[in-house]
Design a protein around this motif. Structure first.
Motif, PDB file in Angstrom:
ATOM      1  N   PHE A 127      50.172  12.892  -3.219  1.00  0.00           N
ATOM      2  CA  PHE A 127      50.138  11.820  -2.090  1.00  0.00           C
ATOM      3  C   PHE A 127      49.466  11.827  -1.173  1.00  0.00           C
ATOM      4  O   PHE A 127      49.155  13.190  -0.850  1.00  0.00           O
ATOM      5  CB  PHE A 127      51.630  11.120  -1.918  1.00  0.00           C
ATOM      6  CG  PHE A 127      52.381  12.279  -1.201  1.00  0.00           C
ATOM      7  CD1 PHE A 127      52.153  12.129   0.068  1.00  0.00           C
ATOM      8  CD2 PHE A 127      53.229  12.764  -1.959  1.00  0.00           C
ATOM      9  CE1 PHE A 127      53.304  13.369   0.799  1.00  0.00           C
ATOM     10  CE2 PHE A 127      54.358  13.904  -1.285  1.00  0.00           C
ATOM     11  CZ  PHE A 127      54.139  13.960   0.133  1.00  0.00           C
ATOM     12  N   ALA A 128      49.101  10.864  -0.424  1.00  0.00           N
ATOM     13  CA  ALA A 128      48.296  11.174   0.846  1.00  0.00           C
ATOM     14  C   ALA A 128      48.887  11.583   1.821  1.00  0.00           C
ATOM     15  O   ALA A 128      50.066  11.104   2.001  1.00  0.00           O
ATOM     16  CB  ALA A 128      47.391   9.710   1.129  1.00  0.00           C
ATOM     17  N   SER A 129      48.343  12.272   2.771  1.00  0.00           N
ATOM     18  CA  SER A 129      48.813  12.895   4.055  1.00  0.00           C
ATOM     19  C   SER A 129      48.904  11.644   4.789  1.00  0.00           C
ATOM     20  O   SER A 129      48.391  10.887   4.862  1.00  0.00           O
ATOM     21  CB  SER A 129      48.074  13.960   4.518  1.00  0.00           C
ATOM     22  OG  SER A 129      48.244  13.993   5.919  1.00  0.00           O
ATOM     23  N   PRO A 130      50.151  11.888   5.818  1.00  0.00           N
ATOM     24  CA  PRO A 130      50.301  10.934   6.765  1.00  0.00           C
ATOM     25  C   PRO A 130      49.177  10.876   7.841  1.00  0.00           C
ATOM     26  O   PRO A 130      48.564   9.647   8.291  1.00  0.00           O
ATOM     27  CB  PRO A 130      51.562  11.336   7.662  1.00  0.00           C
ATOM     28  CG  PRO A 130      52.156  11.977   6.752  1.00  0.00           C
ATOM     29  CD  PRO A 130      51.274  12.619   5.787  1.00  0.00           C
ATOM     30  N   LEU A 131      48.265  11.892   7.798  1.00  0.00           N
ATOM     31  CA  LEU A 131      47.001  11.706   8.484  1.00  0.00           C
ATOM     32  C   LEU A 131      45.854  11.170   7.871  1.00  0.00           C
ATOM     33  O   LEU A 131      44.716  10.937   8.599  1.00  0.00           O
ATOM     34  CB  LEU A 131      46.380  13.362   8.698  1.00  0.00           C
ATOM     35  CG  LEU A 131      47.571  14.089   9.372  1.00  0.00           C
ATOM     36  CD1 LEU A 131      46.926  15.816   9.545  1.00  0.00           C
ATOM     37  CD2 LEU A 131      48.101  13.529  10.850  1.00  0.00           C
ATOM     38  N   ALA A 132      45.968  10.627   6.888  1.00  0.00           N
ATOM     39  CA  ALA A 132      44.745   9.887   6.213  1.00  0.00           C
ATOM     40  C   ALA A 132      44.290   8.663   6.766  1.00  0.00           C
ATOM     41  O   ALA A 132      43.257   8.136   6.610  1.00  0.00           O
ATOM     42  CB  ALA A 132      45.359   9.474   4.456  1.00  0.00           C
ATOM     43  N   ALA A 133      45.487   8.159   7.543  1.00  0.00           N
ATOM     44  CA  ALA A 133      45.017   6.801   8.136  1.00  0.00           C
ATOM     45  C   ALA A 133      43.920   6.935   9.327  1.00  0.00           C
ATOM     46  O   ALA A 133      43.351   6.105   9.863  1.00  0.00           O
ATOM     47  CB  ALA A 133      46.062   6.481   9.163  1.00  0.00           C
ATOM     48  N   LYS A 134      43.966   8.420   9.747  1.00  0.00           N
ATOM     49  CA  LYS A 134      42.943   8.571  10.805  1.00  0.00           C
ATOM     50  C   LYS A 134      41.265   8.494  10.142  1.00  0.00           C
ATOM     51  O   LYS A 134      40.380   8.258  11.016  1.00  0.00           O
ATOM     52  CB  LYS A 134      42.999  10.209  11.192  1.00  0.00           C
ATOM     53  CG  LYS A 134      44.189  10.362  12.074  1.00  0.00           C
ATOM     54  CD  LYS A 134      44.020  11.911  12.471  1.00  0.00           C
ATOM     55  CE  LYS A 134      45.500  12.159  13.429  1.00  0.00           C
ATOM     56  NZ  LYS A 134      45.333  13.545  14.155  1.00  0.00           N
ATOM     57  N   SER A 135      41.239   8.500   8.830  1.00  0.00           N
ATOM     58  CA  SER A 135      40.007   8.310   8.432  1.00  0.00           C
ATOM     59  C   SER A 135      39.381   6.860   8.458  1.00  0.00           C
ATOM     60  O   SER A 135      38.525   6.609   8.618  1.00  0.00           O
ATOM     61  CB  SER A 135      39.869   8.798   6.947  1.00  0.00           C
ATOM     62  OG  SER A 135      40.654   8.257   5.826  1.00  0.00           O
ATOM     63  N   LEU A 136      40.666   6.128   8.457  1.00  0.00           N
ATOM     64  CA  LEU A 136      40.132   4.598   8.483  1.00  0.00           C
ATOM     65  C   LEU A 136      39.684   4.158  10.027  1.00  0.00           C
ATOM     66  O   LEU A 136      39.020   3.424  10.182  1.00  0.00           O
ATOM     67  CB  LEU A 136      41.408   3.633   8.345  1.00  0.00           C
ATOM     68  CG  LEU A 136      41.918   3.864   6.597  1.00  0.00           C
ATOM     69  CD1 LEU A 136      43.297   2.981   6.767  1.00  0.00           C
ATOM     70  CD2 LEU A 136      40.986   3.432   5.836  1.00  0.00           C
ATOM     71  N   VAL A 137      40.392   4.978  10.784  1.00  0.00           N
ATOM     72  CA  VAL A 137      39.965   4.684  12.355  1.00  0.00           C
ATOM     73  C   VAL A 137      38.449   5.318  12.337  1.00  0.00           C
ATOM     74  O   VAL A 137      37.807   4.617  13.318  1.00  0.00           O
ATOM     75  CB  VAL A 137      41.005   5.444  13.246  1.00  0.00           C
ATOM     76  CG1 VAL A 137      40.651   5.474  14.720  1.00  0.00           C
ATOM     77  CG2 VAL A 137      42.492   4.903  13.304  1.00  0.00           C
ATOM     78  N   HIS A 138      38.207   6.378  12.136  1.00  0.00           N
ATOM     79  CA  HIS A 138      37.026   6.873  12.140  1.00  0.00           C
ATOM     80  C   HIS A 138      35.923   6.112  11.685  1.00  0.00           C
ATOM     81  O   HIS A 138      34.788   5.863  12.236  1.00  0.00           O
ATOM     82  CB  HIS A 138      36.855   8.362  11.503  1.00  0.00           C
ATOM     83  CG  HIS A 138      37.541   9.285  12.047  1.00  0.00           C
ATOM     84  ND1 HIS A 138      37.945  10.626  11.666  1.00  0.00           N
ATOM     85  CD2 HIS A 138      38.644   9.426  13.200  1.00  0.00           C
ATOM     86  CE1 HIS A 138      38.574  11.447  12.328  1.00  0.00           C
ATOM     87  NE2 HIS A 138      39.117  10.591  13.438  1.00  0.00           N
ATOM     88  N   ASP A 139      36.207   5.564  10.559  1.00  0.00           N
ATOM     89  CA  ASP A 139      34.929   4.551   9.841  1.00  0.00           C
ATOM     90  C   ASP A 139      34.915   3.403  10.740  1.00  0.00           C
ATOM     91  O   ASP A 139      33.976   2.820  10.777  1.00  0.00           O
ATOM     92  CB  ASP A 139      35.720   3.909   8.442  1.00  0.00           C
ATOM     93  CG  ASP A 139      35.777   5.102   7.324  1.00  0.00           C
ATOM     94  OD1 ASP A 139      35.015   6.258   7.425  1.00  0.00           O
ATOM     95  OD2 ASP A 139      36.573   4.824   6.255  1.00  0.00           O
ATOM     96  N   HIS A 140      36.207   2.907  11.347  1.00  0.00           N
ATOM     97  CA  HIS A 140      35.975   1.596  12.168  1.00  0.00           C
ATOM     98  C   HIS A 140      35.208   2.166  13.436  1.00  0.00           C
ATOM     99  O   HIS A 140      34.204   1.096  13.786  1.00  0.00           O
ATOM    100  CB  HIS A 140      37.262   1.255  12.521  1.00  0.00           C
ATOM    101  CG  HIS A 140      37.464  -0.163  13.090  1.00  0.00           C
ATOM    102  ND1 HIS A 140      36.836  -1.212  12.538  1.00  0.00           N
ATOM    103  CD2 HIS A 140      37.899  -0.772  14.221  1.00  0.00           C
ATOM    104  CE1 HIS A 140      37.134  -2.260  13.173  1.00  0.00           C
ATOM    105  NE2 HIS A 140      37.736  -2.071  14.363  1.00  0.00           N
ATOM    106  N   LEU A 141      35.378   3.130  13.847  1.00  0.00           N
ATOM    107  CA  LEU A 141      34.449   3.622  15.145  1.00  0.00           C
ATOM    108  C   LEU A 141      33.155   3.800  14.711  1.00  0.00           C
ATOM    109  O   LEU A 141      32.150   3.558  15.529  1.00  0.00           O
ATOM    110  CB  LEU A 141      35.078   4.910  15.691  1.00  0.00           C
ATOM    111  CG  LEU A 141      36.121   4.868  16.630  1.00  0.00           C
ATOM    112  CD1 LEU A 141      36.637   6.453  16.899  1.00  0.00           C
ATOM    113  CD2 LEU A 141      35.707   4.225  18.144  1.00  0.00           C
ATOM    114  N   PHE A 142      32.824   4.283  13.449  1.00  0.00           N
ATOM    115  CA  PHE A 142      31.330   4.781  13.248  1.00  0.00           C
ATOM    116  C   PHE A 142      30.270   3.519  12.810  1.00  0.00           C
ATOM    117  O   PHE A 142      29.529   3.508  12.985  1.00  0.00           O
ATOM    118  CB  PHE A 142      31.272   5.806  12.122  1.00  0.00           C
ATOM    119  CG  PHE A 142      32.229   7.075  12.396  1.00  0.00           C
ATOM    120  CD1 PHE A 142      32.282   7.571  13.692  1.00  0.00           C
ATOM    121  CD2 PHE A 142      32.476   8.012  11.533  1.00  0.00           C
ATOM    122  CE1 PHE A 142      32.691   8.674  13.993  1.00  0.00           C
ATOM    123  CE2 PHE A 142      33.095   9.133  11.716  1.00  0.00           C
ATOM    124  CZ  PHE A 142      33.417   9.504  12.920  1.00  0.00           C
TER     125      PHE A 142
END
Length: 328
Positions: A127-142
């Motif tokens: 399953f996905a790590s709890p840290l996976a949400a960080k990639s969504l934040v990065h996408d929003h920033l980028f």
């Protein structure tokens, strides 16, 4: 005499953990005209209220919000140039409305809550790590944020032994015992809390160099078997329990299936052994040379410091209560 930065007003989201340390270091740096703490309103949290009183005494502005909404953050970030997020893992998704609020408020620079490991998908975990949400934040920033003029900086520093509970990676300092998952030969990045704090303060003083980039800073790199030897005095014997990868995965999956919190340290040790706690596991260059004034504490020294200070009160901490007999 205050020495104004090119950006003179900074806000930190979060007053516990790294947020507490960032705020104190920023105000003591005498570099910013305004230092503001942005924190969720917790009516019945006596410890948090005590922290806020101390921050006020240092001259730090306090802004409390009830819900993590775009509008709340727009108000919180009014007249602010730089935003440093220091939310915990549970608060990572709140950084999406946080970024949107920063855009509405006219902020210039957003540093998301990282100060840890890079999110690499695991090939072991089902399953996905709890840290996976960080990639969504990065996408929003980028994408959305950068196109609208909000700069960013992503900062990776690996694990901080003096921030996390060492038992979450199998080290029991009070008992001088350890649990090793796998062979323990995978490199792990470590940076102490003190060094992370000084790194962030240095970064926010240098916007022209530091905006719109990723910073990878390693206080030191070590292997778990070397740290275990520091704790137990040996890489074998009765003070060390060794779990094979397959055995650890079976135990983890059983605990995870029933949502038993004892799964957490096994999960962490598996990820460390897989190499997901090395911030440059794909040979990405480190940026230590950009910060020549920092003299990071080697992880062995951090570990020895913690061992010297550890007391029997360790047995009452939350992780200890939750870890079960495999990691106690």
């Amino acid at each position: 005499m205050v020495r104004y930065a090119s950006y003179s007003k900074i806000a930190v989201v979060g007053t516990g953990g790294y947020g507490w340390h960032f705020l104190k270091a920023l105000v003591h740096s005498n570099h910013f005209a305004t230092v503001r703490a942005v924190t969720r309103n917790c009516i019945n949290d006596a410890a948090k209220h005590a922290r806020i009183r101390q921050l006020k005494e240092l001259g730090i502005q306090i802004f409390e919000y009830d819900e993590a909404t775009e509008k709340a953050f727009e108000v919180a970030f009014k007249d602010i140039d730089i935003i440093v997020s220091a939310v915990g893992v549970a608060g990572v998704p709140d950084q999406i409305p946080m970024i949107d609020g920063a855009l509405l408020a006219g902020a210039k620079w957003f540093i998301p809550s990282e100060y840890g490991v890079v999110y690499y998908p695991s090939v072991w975990m089902p399953f996905a790590s709890p840290l996976a949400a960080k990639s969504l934040v990065h996408d929003h920033l980028f994408t959305a944020a950068k196109s609208k003029g909000l700069a960013h900086t992503i900062v990776y520093t690996g694990l901080a032994l003096d921030y996390l509970d060492p038992r979450s990676i199998g080290l029991r300092l009070a008992k001088r015992t350890a649990t090793l998952v796998g062979r323990g030969g995978t490199p792990v990045t470590f940076t102490s809390v003190h060094d992370v704090v000084h790194l962030i303060v240095d970064i926010v003083k240098r916007p022209l160099e530091m905006q719109n980039r990723t910073v990878r800073y390693a206080g030191s790199t070590a292997k778990m078997r070397d740290l275990i030897k520091v704790v137990t005095g040996s890489n074998y014997g009765e003070r060390l329990q060794i779990l094979g990868i397959d055995e650890a995965k079976e135990v983890f999956c059983e605990y995870a299936r029933i949502q038993d919190k004892r799964a957490f340290p096994i999960y962490t040790c598996l990820l460390v052994e897989e190499g997901l706690a090395q911030i440059n596991r794909h040979q990405e260059p480190l940026d230590n040379s950009m910060f020549p004034e920092l003299s990071p504490e080697p992880v062995r020294q951090t570990l020895e410091r913690l061992m010297a200070n550890v007391s029997t009160s360790e047995s009452t901490s939350k992780i200890h209560k939750q870890s079960g007999n495999i990691f106690n």
